[in-house]
Design a protein around this motif. Structure first.
Motif, PDB file in Angstrom:
ATOM      1  N   ARG A 141     -16.347 -65.380  63.763  1.00 28.66           N
ATOM      2  CA  ARG A 141     -15.429 -64.815  62.767  1.00 28.66           C
ATOM      3  C   ARG A 141     -15.334 -65.758  61.576  1.00 28.66           C
ATOM      4  NH1 ARG A 141     -10.064 -65.230  61.439  1.00 28.66           N
ATOM      5  NH2 ARG A 141      -9.703 -66.686  63.141  1.00 28.66           N
ATOM      6  N   ILE A 142     -15.465 -65.204  60.390  1.00 29.90           N
ATOM      7  CA  ILE A 142     -15.374 -65.995  59.167  1.00 29.90           C
ATOM      8  C   ILE A 142     -13.921 -66.402  58.956  1.00 29.90           C
ATOM      9  CG2 ILE A 142     -15.634 -65.976  56.663  1.00 29.90           C
ATOM     10  CD1 ILE A 142     -17.967 -63.999  57.051  1.00 29.90           C
ATOM     11  N   VAL A 143     -13.696 -67.710  58.758  1.00 32.68           N
ATOM     12  CA  VAL A 143     -12.335 -68.194  58.528  1.00 32.68           C
ATOM     13  C   VAL A 143     -12.127 -68.660  57.092  1.00 32.68           C
ATOM     14  CG1 VAL A 143     -11.915 -68.765  60.934  1.00 32.68           C
ATOM     15  CG2 VAL A 143     -12.860 -70.493  59.424  1.00 32.68           C
ATOM     16  N   SER A 144     -13.204 -69.011  56.389  1.00 29.62           N
ATOM     17  CA  SER A 144     -13.059 -69.383  54.989  1.00 29.62           C
ATOM     18  C   SER A 144     -14.408 -69.249  54.299  1.00 29.62           C
ATOM     19  CB  SER A 144     -12.516 -70.807  54.834  1.00 29.62           C
ATOM     20  OG  SER A 144     -13.448 -71.751  55.310  1.00 29.62           O
ATOM     21  N   LEU A 145     -14.348 -69.179  52.959  1.00 33.23           N
ATOM     22  CA  LEU A 145     -15.550 -69.025  52.137  1.00 33.23           C
ATOM     23  C   LEU A 145     -15.576 -70.104  51.072  1.00 33.23           C
ATOM     24  CD1 LEU A 145     -15.229 -65.192  51.541  1.00 33.23           C
ATOM     25  CD2 LEU A 145     -16.817 -66.298  53.119  1.00 33.23           C
ATOM     26  N   THR A 146     -16.792 -70.502  50.683  1.00 30.27           N
ATOM     27  CA  THR A 146     -16.940 -71.430  49.560  1.00 30.27           C
ATOM     28  C   THR A 146     -18.106 -70.956  48.705  1.00 30.27           C
ATOM     29  OG1 THR A 146     -18.371 -72.901  50.843  1.00 30.27           O
ATOM     30  CG2 THR A 146     -16.036 -73.436  50.798  1.00 30.27           C
ATOM     31  N   GLY A 147     -17.936 -71.126  47.397  1.00 28.77           N
ATOM     32  CA  GLY A 147     -19.002 -70.802  46.462  1.00 28.77           C
ATOM     33  C   GLY A 147     -18.963 -69.369  45.980  1.00 28.77           C
ATOM     34  N   ASP A 172     -21.904 -68.241  44.038  1.00 31.85           N
ATOM     35  CA  ASP A 172     -23.311 -67.849  43.885  1.00 31.85           C
ATOM     36  C   ASP A 172     -23.772 -67.142  45.157  1.00 31.85           C
ATOM     37  OD1 ASP A 172     -26.120 -67.780  43.956  1.00 31.85           O
ATOM     38  OD2 ASP A 172     -26.230 -69.502  42.614  1.00 31.85           O
ATOM     39  N   PRO A 173     -24.285 -65.902  45.073  1.00 33.01           N
ATOM     40  CA  PRO A 173     -24.686 -65.164  46.279  1.00 33.01           C
ATOM     41  C   PRO A 173     -25.748 -65.877  47.114  1.00 33.01           C
ATOM     42  CG  PRO A 173     -24.869 -63.776  44.319  1.00 33.01           C
ATOM     43  CD  PRO A 173     -24.490 -65.136  43.853  1.00 33.01           C
ATOM     44  N   VAL A 174     -26.554 -66.700  46.511  1.00 32.72           N
ATOM     45  CA  VAL A 174     -27.617 -67.379  47.258  1.00 32.72           C
ATOM     46  C   VAL A 174     -27.093 -68.601  48.008  1.00 32.72           C
ATOM     47  CG1 VAL A 174     -29.835 -68.581  47.047  1.00 32.72           C
ATOM     48  CG2 VAL A 174     -29.379 -66.542  45.677  1.00 32.72           C
ATOM     49  N   THR A 175     -26.119 -69.289  47.435  1.00 29.64           N
ATOM     50  CA  THR A 175     -25.642 -70.535  48.049  1.00 29.64           C
ATOM     51  C   THR A 175     -24.262 -70.399  48.692  1.00 29.64           C
ATOM     52  OG1 THR A 175     -24.700 -71.280  45.959  1.00 29.64           O
ATOM     53  CG2 THR A 175     -26.993 -71.938  46.459  1.00 29.64           C
ATOM     54  N   ARG A 176     -23.710 -69.187  48.710  1.00 27.76           N
ATOM     55  CA  ARG A 176     -22.375 -68.977  49.285  1.00 27.76           C
ATOM     56  C   ARG A 176     -22.372 -69.367  50.759  1.00 27.76           C
ATOM     57  NH1 ARG A 176     -18.933 -63.517  49.705  1.00 27.76           N
ATOM     58  NH2 ARG A 176     -16.888 -64.458  49.415  1.00 27.76           N
ATOM     59  N   MET A 177     -21.323 -70.064  51.175  1.00 27.87           N
ATOM     60  CA  MET A 177     -21.199 -70.538  52.553  1.00 27.87           C
ATOM     61  C   MET A 177     -19.883 -70.038  53.151  1.00 27.87           C
ATOM     62  SD  MET A 177     -23.928 -72.390  53.091  1.00 27.87           S
ATOM     63  CE  MET A 177     -23.576 -73.412  54.509  1.00 27.87           C
ATOM     64  N   ALA A 178     -19.851 -70.028  54.466  1.00 25.21           N
ATOM     65  CA  ALA A 178     -18.635 -69.652  55.188  1.00 25.21           C
ATOM     66  C   ALA A 178     -18.409 -70.641  56.311  1.00 25.21           C
ATOM     67  CB  ALA A 178     -18.764 -68.246  55.767  1.00 25.21           C
ATOM     68  N   LYS A 179     -17.146 -70.852  56.613  1.00 24.30           N
ATOM     69  CA  LYS A 179     -16.796 -71.570  57.833  1.00 24.30           C
ATOM     70  C   LYS A 179     -16.563 -70.484  58.867  1.00 24.30           C
ATOM     71  CE  LYS A 179     -14.793 -75.385  57.488  1.00 24.30           C
ATOM     72  NZ  LYS A 179     -13.866 -76.479  57.183  1.00 24.30           N
ATOM     73  N   VAL A 180     -17.322 -70.553  59.964  1.00 23.69           N
ATOM     74  CA  VAL A 180     -17.283 -69.505  60.991  1.00 23.69           C
ATOM     75  C   VAL A 180     -16.858 -70.133  62.314  1.00 23.69           C
ATOM     76  CG1 VAL A 180     -18.667 -67.815  62.262  1.00 23.69           C
ATOM     77  CG2 VAL A 180     -19.081 -68.182  59.817  1.00 23.69           C
ATOM     78  N   SER A 181     -15.964 -69.445  62.994  1.00 21.17           N
ATOM     79  CA  SER A 181     -15.476 -69.898  64.296  1.00 21.17           C
ATOM     80  C   SER A 181     -16.247 -69.228  65.418  1.00 21.17           C
ATOM     81  CB  SER A 181     -13.988 -69.583  64.435  1.00 21.17           C
ATOM     82  OG  SER A 181     -13.554 -69.931  65.730  1.00 21.17           O
ATOM     83  N   GLN A 188     -16.652 -61.210  54.033  1.00 21.87           N
ATOM     84  CA  GLN A 188     -15.298 -61.649  53.691  1.00 21.87           C
ATOM     85  C   GLN A 188     -14.634 -62.340  54.881  1.00 21.87           C
ATOM     86  OE1 GLN A 188     -13.944 -61.267  50.549  1.00 21.87           O
ATOM     87  NE2 GLN A 188     -16.014 -60.559  50.028  1.00 21.87           N
ATOM     88  N   VAL A 189     -13.566 -63.071  54.576  1.00 21.67           N
ATOM     89  CA  VAL A 189     -12.767 -63.746  55.607  1.00 21.67           C
ATOM     90  C   VAL A 189     -12.260 -62.708  56.611  1.00 21.67           C
ATOM     91  CG1 VAL A 189     -10.619 -65.015  56.026  1.00 21.67           C
ATOM     92  CG2 VAL A 189     -12.109 -65.662  54.120  1.00 21.67           C
ATOM     93  N   ASP A 190     -12.250 -63.087  57.871  1.00 26.74           N
ATOM     94  CA  ASP A 190     -11.817 -62.291  59.033  1.00 26.74           C
ATOM     95  C   ASP A 190     -12.850 -61.262  59.481  1.00 26.74           C
ATOM     96  OD1 ASP A 190      -9.458 -63.632  59.533  1.00 26.74           O
ATOM     97  OD2 ASP A 190      -8.317 -62.343  58.182  1.00 26.74           O
ATOM     98  N   MET A 219      -9.792 -70.606  66.437  1.00 27.68           N
ATOM     99  CA  MET A 219     -10.683 -69.512  66.051  1.00 27.68           C
ATOM    100  C   MET A 219     -11.846 -69.984  65.203  1.00 27.68           C
ATOM    101  SD  MET A 219     -10.134 -66.644  67.259  1.00 27.68           S
ATOM    102  CE  MET A 219     -10.981 -65.501  66.226  1.00 27.68           C
ATOM    103  N   PRO A 220     -12.912 -69.017  65.093  1.00 23.39           N
ATOM    104  CA  PRO A 220     -13.986 -69.349  64.178  1.00 23.39           C
ATOM    105  C   PRO A 220     -13.562 -69.014  62.817  1.00 23.39           C
ATOM    106  CG  PRO A 220     -14.515 -67.206  65.059  1.00 23.39           C
ATOM    107  CD  PRO A 220     -13.178 -67.706  65.668  1.00 23.39           C
TER     108      PRO A 220
END
Length: 91
Positions: free
Chosen positions: A8-14, A16-25, A42-44, A90-91
């Protein structure tokens, strides 16, 4: 054996569609994941991750089923940790 796992996505950074990252639990274990293939995620939301890349989105019902399947395969409490009622950790 390689295995893609849900998280589960808990946060997003960036932006730019190519370099966008997520913190996933993943059962409470947080990992940085590339959203290069899913820049609209998106988050959640739940995503399937392989080798550090989110490959597809899945709904919560499907994620729960996958956690249950993984729990049966692994014989651990991954699903309980990930989808417990208190949402922590959570992730």
């Amino acid at each position: 054996m390689c295995l893609a796992v849900p998280g589960r996505i808990v946060s997003l950074t960036g932006d730019d569609p190519v370099t966008r990252m997520a913190k996933v639990s993943f059962g409470g274990v947080l990992k940085e994941v590339s959203l290069a293939f899913l820049p609209e995620a998106q988050v959640d939301e739940y995503v399937i991750v392989h080798a550090g890349f989110a490959l597809s989105r899945i709904d919560e019902h499907e994620a729960r089923q996958l956690f249950e399947d993984l729990k049966q395969l692994a014989g651990d409490d991954l699903a309980d940790a990930e989808l417990g009622g208190d949402q922590e950790p959570m992730p």
